[in-house]
Motif scaffolding. Sequence first.
Motif, mmCIF file in Angstrom:
data_model
loop_
_atom_site.group_PDB
_atom_site.id
_atom_site.type_symbol
_atom_site.label_atom_id
_atom_site.label_comp_id
_atom_site.label_asym_id
_atom_site.label_seq_id
_atom_site.Cartn_x
_atom_site.Cartn_y
_atom_site.Cartn_z
ATOM 1 N N ALA A 87 0.594 -1.123 0.027
ATOM 2 C CA ALA A 87 -0.218 -0.169 0.112
ATOM 3 C C ALA A 87 0.870 1.233 0.067
ATOM 4 N N VAL A 88 1.807 1.196 0.948
ATOM 5 C CA VAL A 88 2.773 2.287 0.945
ATOM 6 C C VAL A 88 3.586 2.587 -0.742
ATOM 7 N N MET A 89 4.113 1.484 -1.152
ATOM 8 C CA MET A 89 4.499 1.804 -2.494
ATOM 9 C C MET A 89 3.587 1.898 -3.567
ATOM 10 N N LYS A 90 2.203 1.713 -3.323
ATOM 11 C CA LYS A 90 1.243 1.811 -4.337
ATOM 12 C C LYS A 90 1.146 3.558 -4.203
ATOM 13 N N LEU A 91 0.844 4.028 -3.120
ATOM 14 C CA LEU A 91 0.764 5.465 -3.062
ATOM 15 C C LEU A 91 1.964 6.538 -3.672
ATOM 16 N N ARG A 92 2.927 5.773 -3.417
ATOM 17 C CA ARG A 92 4.235 6.518 -3.870
ATOM 18 C C ARG A 92 4.171 6.312 -5.368
ATOM 19 N N ALA A 93 4.052 5.117 -5.965
ATOM 20 C CA ALA A 93 3.996 5.156 -7.568
ATOM 21 C C ALA A 93 2.715 5.804 -7.964
ATOM 22 N N GLU A 94 1.452 5.870 -7.377
ATOM 23 C CA GLU A 94 0.515 6.700 -7.850
ATOM 24 C C GLU A 94 0.831 7.985 -7.727
ATOM 25 N N TYR A 95 1.652 8.508 -6.949
ATOM 26 C CA TYR A 95 1.720 9.916 -7.009
ATOM 27 C C TYR A 95 2.566 10.171 -8.206
ATOM 28 N N PHE A 96 3.700 9.552 -8.549
ATOM 29 C CA PHE A 96 4.504 9.856 -9.476
ATOM 30 C C PHE A 96 3.899 9.527 -10.888
ATOM 31 N N TYR A 97 3.006 8.661 -10.943
ATOM 32 C CA TYR A 97 2.123 8.184 -12.220
ATOM 33 C C TYR A 97 1.061 9.573 -12.445
ATOM 34 N N ALA A 98 0.511 9.973 -11.459
ATOM 35 C CA ALA A 98 -0.311 11.080 -11.945
ATOM 36 C C ALA A 98 0.707 12.287 -12.206
ATOM 37 N N GLN A 99 1.565 12.457 -11.708
ATOM 38 C CA GLN A 99 2.613 13.757 -12.184
ATOM 39 C C GLN A 99 3.587 13.260 -13.482
#
Length: 263
Positions: A87-99
């Motif tokens: 879940a932590v990695m997903k949040l981090r990845a989703e942030y970069f993906y959105a950017q």
Amino acid sequence: MGILSFVSFPVFTLYPDSIQERFTPPNGYKRVVYPKTSFASYLQNFPLKPKGSPVLLYNGNHKQNQVHAAVLDFPLLKRDLIQCADAVMKLRAEYFYAQKKYDAIQFKISNGMEVPFHRFAKGERVDVKGNKTSWKQGKFKKGYGRDVFEEYLQFIYSYAGTISLKSELVKKSVTQLEPGDVWIEAGSPGHVVMVVDKATSDDGQMVFLLAQSYMPSQEMHILKSEGEFSPWFPLPKGNHFRTPEWEFQTNQFFGFLNLKKSP
């Protein structure tokens, strides 16, 4: 274990509520404001499910211990796959993906191999044979679309965990706490919780919000605290930091390394 096939599910169902909108800092404290494009701001503005929502497991059942103050709008897979570190990695990845910072999406798996998203986007995949892994070519889908991103994340969920995640982090003092930092105990089982908001007082005191997923796979949620400002936590003062379902050593506090470009 082989590479998992892609399963489609929605990214977010936006509700008119976010972490910072729902949780006002305690009297005498002000929320710390971060640049709008920062990971800290992304977390503070993460959408929440409606008030009163239970934490659900991957199979739709209710989590046994409802120790939360709110539930993040955090879609799960229909399998026991997205747990605490995932879940932590997903949040981090989703942030970069959105950017659209695709080169910043990179995680280690349990054998130490670096797995950057951009190699999936180029059509490569990882061949897993026991503890040995290697890159392989084939007729795999290419591009930076959501389907390839989901396939990448599911691979990471399957082959990464608290041990590999901790190896990517840098130790910090709790006095340097910022949203995006974590308390982590690496192991099988291990656990990790993430700071998602922060507020300070004029005299330098600090409070913060924590989010976690857990075992079995479950929606990420804001934890209640035992203090007078619940769900806000004060900085721990002793050698141990107790959360509703795990006790960490206070000094097992880490942040993500500075961004680096994948080769």
